[in-house]
Design a protein around this motif. Sequence first.
Motif, PDB file in Angstrom:
ATOM      1  N   GLN A  72      -3.352   9.350 -10.199  1.00  0.00           N
ATOM      2  CA  GLN A  72      -3.416   8.287 -11.205  1.00  0.00           C
ATOM      3  C   GLN A  72      -4.143   7.078 -10.639  1.00  0.00           C
ATOM      4  O   GLN A  72      -4.443   7.018  -9.451  1.00  0.00           O
ATOM      5  CB  GLN A  72      -1.984   7.886 -11.622  1.00  0.00           C
ATOM      6  N   ASP A  73      -4.403   6.111 -11.523  1.00  0.00           N
ATOM      7  CA  ASP A  73      -5.040   4.875 -11.076  1.00  0.00           C
ATOM      8  C   ASP A  73      -4.056   4.031 -10.274  1.00  0.00           C
ATOM      9  O   ASP A  73      -2.887   3.914 -10.627  1.00  0.00           O
ATOM     10  CB  ASP A  73      -5.538   4.057 -12.277  1.00  0.00           C
ATOM     11  N   VAL A  74      -4.575   3.424  -9.207  1.00  0.00           N
ATOM     12  CA  VAL A  74      -3.775   2.518  -8.392  1.00  0.00           C
ATOM     13  C   VAL A  74      -3.647   1.205  -9.149  1.00  0.00           C
ATOM     14  O   VAL A  74      -4.617   0.714  -9.721  1.00  0.00           O
ATOM     15  CB  VAL A  74      -4.456   2.290  -7.025  1.00  0.00           C
ATOM     16  N   PRO A  75      -2.442   0.611  -9.195  1.00  0.00           N
ATOM     17  CA  PRO A  75      -2.285  -0.668  -9.883  1.00  0.00           C
ATOM     18  C   PRO A  75      -3.282  -1.695  -9.343  1.00  0.00           C
ATOM     19  O   PRO A  75      -3.481  -1.812  -8.133  1.00  0.00           O
ATOM     20  CB  PRO A  75      -0.848  -1.094  -9.562  1.00  0.00           C
ATOM     21  N   ASN A  76      -3.902  -2.430 -10.238  1.00  0.00           N
ATOM     22  CA  ASN A  76      -4.964  -3.351  -9.862  1.00  0.00           C
ATOM     23  C   ASN A  76      -4.446  -4.756  -9.566  1.00  0.00           C
ATOM     24  O   ASN A  76      -5.146  -5.725  -9.771  1.00  0.00           O
ATOM     25  CB  ASN A  76      -6.017  -3.395 -10.977  1.00  0.00           C
ATOM     26  N   ILE A  77      -3.233  -4.862  -9.088  1.00  0.00           N
ATOM     27  CA  ILE A  77      -2.678  -6.167  -8.747  1.00  0.00           C
ATOM     28  C   ILE A  77      -3.361  -6.695  -7.488  1.00  0.00           C
ATOM     29  O   ILE A  77      -3.759  -7.840  -7.414  1.00  0.00           O
ATOM     30  CB  ILE A  77      -1.151  -6.073  -8.534  1.00  0.00           C
TER      31      ILE A  77
ATOM     32  N   LEU B  46       0.824  -1.209   0.000  1.00  0.00           N
ATOM     33  CA  LEU B  46       0.000   0.000   0.000  1.00  0.00           C
ATOM     34  C   LEU B  46       0.858   1.260   0.000  1.00  0.00           C
ATOM     35  O   LEU B  46       0.579   2.215  -0.741  1.00  0.00           O
ATOM     36  CB  LEU B  46      -0.938   0.005   1.207  1.00  0.00           C
ATOM     37  N   ILE B  47       1.915   1.284   0.797  1.00  0.00           N
ATOM     38  CA  ILE B  47       2.747   2.489   0.920  1.00  0.00           C
ATOM     39  C   ILE B  47       3.653   2.678  -0.288  1.00  0.00           C
ATOM     40  O   ILE B  47       3.783   3.781  -0.812  1.00  0.00           O
ATOM     41  CB  ILE B  47       3.566   2.432   2.228  1.00  0.00           C
ATOM     42  N   VAL B  48       4.287   1.607  -0.748  1.00  0.00           N
ATOM     43  CA  VAL B  48       5.301   1.727  -1.803  1.00  0.00           C
ATOM     44  C   VAL B  48       4.698   1.693  -3.203  1.00  0.00           C
ATOM     45  O   VAL B  48       5.138   2.423  -4.081  1.00  0.00           O
ATOM     46  CB  VAL B  48       6.365   0.608  -1.643  1.00  0.00           C
ATOM     47  N   VAL B  49       3.680   0.860  -3.419  1.00  0.00           N
ATOM     48  CA  VAL B  49       3.151   0.673  -4.766  1.00  0.00           C
ATOM     49  C   VAL B  49       1.867   1.472  -5.006  1.00  0.00           C
ATOM     50  O   VAL B  49       1.720   2.116  -6.042  1.00  0.00           O
ATOM     51  CB  VAL B  49       2.909  -0.834  -5.060  1.00  0.00           C
ATOM     52  N   ALA B  50       0.926   1.418  -4.062  1.00  0.00           N
ATOM     53  CA  ALA B  50      -0.383   2.024  -4.300  1.00  0.00           C
ATOM     54  C   ALA B  50      -0.440   3.504  -3.959  1.00  0.00           C
ATOM     55  O   ALA B  50      -1.128   4.274  -4.644  1.00  0.00           O
ATOM     56  CB  ALA B  50      -1.444   1.270  -3.508  1.00  0.00           C
ATOM     57  N   LEU B  51       0.254   3.937  -2.927  1.00  0.00           N
ATOM     58  CA  LEU B  51       0.151   5.327  -2.482  1.00  0.00           C
ATOM     59  C   LEU B  51       0.709   6.351  -3.479  1.00  0.00           C
ATOM     60  O   LEU B  51       0.045   7.355  -3.743  1.00  0.00           O
ATOM     61  CB  LEU B  51       0.806   5.495  -1.109  1.00  0.00           C
ATOM     62  N   PRO B  52       1.893   6.155  -4.064  1.00  0.00           N
ATOM     63  CA  PRO B  52       2.411   7.177  -4.991  1.00  0.00           C
ATOM     64  C   PRO B  52       1.482   7.484  -6.174  1.00  0.00           C
ATOM     65  O   PRO B  52       1.211   8.662  -6.438  1.00  0.00           O
ATOM     66  CB  PRO B  52       3.758   6.600  -5.457  1.00  0.00           C
TER      67      PRO B  52
END
Length: 169
Positions: A121-126, A109-115
Amino acid sequence: MKNNSVIDNQSVCEKNKPANEYKSIQSAAPVVALWKTWGLRLIFAAMVIVLGSKQLNYILEGAFEWERWRGLGHSMLFALALFAIGGVFRPLTFLPIMLYEIVWKLVWLIVVALPPFLAGQDVPNIVNATASIIGIAVLMVLIPWRYVWWAYFTQPIEPWRRKKTDGNK
């Protein structure tokens, strides 16, 4: 003639008294509410059923087509689901799996989704970010933190090496 290399458990316990030592440690364990253990069992069962079936389907459908990092992720998540089977039966013993679950989701959440979220932008849907946040919140309530502190921080560490006794020379 008695073989010195083979000693029954009772004489070992009487000599070194580890059984009594461990019994006193076990009796000092904090009590964990039954609703927390059942809640953890439900989370573990959900991991086995939902995560396990999803990852197994991914693996069976086309593991040979994946790039290395995607294969690594699916393999690790499937292994996590397999380990969760033990948590259904022994939730307190398998608590490190839940602690790992909290940590990896927080890191994601902090490293991939938050930035991207902060950049609009859209949050990666992984991984579903909303479900991850809800899951972490539920786990934070269900995990018996006093027990975690007792089990992993107050207990004596395992010895680095065995003490030499007269019979082991």
